[in-house]
Design an enzyme around this catalytic site. Structure first.
Site, PDB file in Angstrom:
ATOM      1  N   PHE A  24       0.879  -1.345  -0.082  1.00  0.00           N
ATOM      2  CA  PHE A  24       0.063   0.250  -0.039  1.00  0.00           C
ATOM      3  C   PHE A  24       0.955   1.303  -0.092  1.00  0.00           C
ATOM      4  CE2 PHE A  24       0.700  -0.014   4.535  1.00  0.00           C
ATOM      5  CZ  PHE A  24       0.686   1.371   4.977  1.00  0.00           C
ATOM      6  N   LYS A  25       2.101   1.123   0.461  1.00  0.00           N
ATOM      7  CA  LYS A  25       2.955   2.360   0.565  1.00  0.00           C
ATOM      8  C   LYS A  25       3.117   2.844  -0.996  1.00  0.00           C
ATOM      9  CE  LYS A  25       3.582   1.777   4.706  1.00  0.00           C
ATOM     10  NZ  LYS A  25       4.742   1.725   5.614  1.00  0.00           N
TER      11      LYS A  25
END
Length: 465
Positions: A111-112
């Site tokens: 998700f980063k």
């Protein structure tokens, strides 16, 4: 829109200055001086936008037109061009009342990427526009490092150094960072845990002479742009669930979290006007944040290594932002609390403030076997393979979602990044080619002890090379 510090000693500054400052110069965290309000009418106008179009709408509330619209549009399009799903963050229905927001379709399968691919593009843009050297310094519990490196590797005018705790990230996370051979990348493998790495980063940013002389910029979620970018997928997933269910109602969001950044982005979206019921904070055995939600006590305990290493964090760097808002935006009180925390190692709140916390948040600390059991259960019942962090989020929904409520649980990483946990469930998975190929590449990293002095020596040598 101007930006101020949670500790009150940074004057109002613009968007690009806030982006470059990262950690506020007074040691606090930068926040917008006013949270933009999104009306119900505006929400309706946004509900059929593409992900990229929604990014532009939300970013425009924060950027003050400091970036010309056409330039901003190009940055956004370039940031998400490498994602493997055209929706960028698609929503999947797991079962009635439970949806999964897939945040792992970026280049490093975590998700980063959502925020950091944009930040990489923005740092490149600012470096060229201002003819400015940029030296990115960050710490990672696993995913931030790979994504940040991917965003700026090989870029002229930018160097990046990432600290990660030696032996406390998954093998795939380590390989994603250390197999990058670009000369503008330095990986420091630090003896200690993530909290040690993060503390050193904050101390170096707090040394204003060192920060200025070495052109330091932040990639961790101390940088508000990380939070801003992550608010988008809360809005986007809400619109997708409304389309799927045909019902407009406030949603729960279950968020696996260690550093409080991702769930703070959900809190910010709610404050902006997104219909959110409960924010469910999913932790693992390092459950300091769960205790805070239940008891109002924020106190680090004994560090535990778990099956969900990206959440193996005790001191959450974004927690101060939430404290600032829940305590009435009182910068003097925040200064006093954070000074006390540094001296005594704990923060305690009660009364109306704690009641407000509990009205907005629920929390559940997922223990190791519970995490593995959730992976096994959902693979057997739905055919869907959860990574251990996403499994913590789903497990927390089962404990904390109320009857008849609809919950979106955030799937924060691809299971191939954490095969150690998947194998313990007796499940054999097929790795995506991009991950499988990592095991045949040479690694490049520098081993350092946990002392700030040694890390500074390596940084100065790298920046001056």
């Amino acid at each position: 829109m101007e930006y101020i510090s949670t500790r009150g000693n940074v004057g109002k500054i613009g968007f690009i200055d806030a982006f470059l400052m990262g950690l506020a110069d007074d040691g606090g965290l930068l926040v917008p001086n006013e949270i933009p309000a999104v009306s119900a009418e505006k929400l309706k106008q946004w509900q059929n936008l593409s992900y990229q179009e929604l990014v532009l709408e939300i970013f425009s509330l924060y950027t003050n037109d400091e970036i010309p619209q056409e330039d901003l549009k190009q940055l956004v399009n370039d940031s998400y061009a490498t994602f493997r799903d055209p929706q960028v963050t698609p929503v999947r229905k797991l079962k009635d009342g439970l949806f999964l927001l897939e945040l792992f379709h970026g280049p490093t399968f975590a998700f980063k990427d959502i925020a950091l691919q944009f930040m990489g593009q923005l740092y490149t843009y600012v470096s060229k526009k201002l003819n400015k050297k940029i030296h990115i310094l960050g710490a990672t519990s696993g995913d931030t490092g790979a994504s940040a490196i991917q965003g700026v590797r090989g870029k002229e005018g930018i160097k990046i150094c990432i600290l990660h705790p030696n032996g406390k990230v998954s093998k795939v996370q380590e390989l994603q960072m250390t197999t990058v051979q670009d000369e503008n990348v330095l990986n420091l493998s630090v003896e200690g845990n993530f909290d040690d790495c993060q503390r050193i980063i904050k101390d170096l940013f707090a040394d204003l002479d060192f920060k200025s002389n070495n052109h330091l910029c932040a990639i961790n979620s101390i940088n508000f742009v990380r939070i801003m970018a992550q608010t988008v997928y809360y809005f986007y997933s809400y619109f997708q669930v409304v389309k799927e269910t045909g019902v407009e109602q406030p949603l729960n969001f279950s968020v696996p979290t260690g550093n409080f950044g991702d769930i703070f982005a959900g809190y910010l979206a709610k404050r902006m006007g997104l219909p959110v019921n409960k924010l469910i904070l999913a932790t693992n055995e390092n459950n300091i944040l769960e205790r805070f939600i239940h008891e109002g006590v924020y106190k680090p305990g004994d560090f535990r290594t778990t099956y969900s290493p990206s959440m193996d964090i005790q001191v959450a760097s974004n927690f101060e932002r939430y404290l600032y808002y829940v305590l009435g935006e009182d910068a003097a009180q925040i200064r006093e609390l954070m000074d006390s925390f540094k001296r005594n190692g704990e923060i305690v709140i009660g009364g109306e403030a704690l009641a407000l916390v509990q009205a907005e948040f629920a929390a559940h600390g997922v223990q190791g076997q519970e995490c593995l059991d959730t992976i096994t259960k959902y693979k057997a019942e739905t055919g869907y393979l959860l990574d251990p962090h996403s499994a913590c989020g789903v497990s927390a929904t089962e404990v904390r979602s109320g009857q008849g409520e609809v919950t979106v649980s955030l799937a924060t990483a691809h299971p191939a990044k954490f095969n150690e946990a998947i194998e313990l469930c007796g499940i054999e998975q097929e790795f995506p080619e991009q991950i499988a190929s990592l095991f045949n590449k040479p690694q490049r990293q520098t081993m350092v002890d946990g002392s700030q002095e040694e890390i500074v020596r390596e940084l100065v040598k790298f920046y001056n090379a």
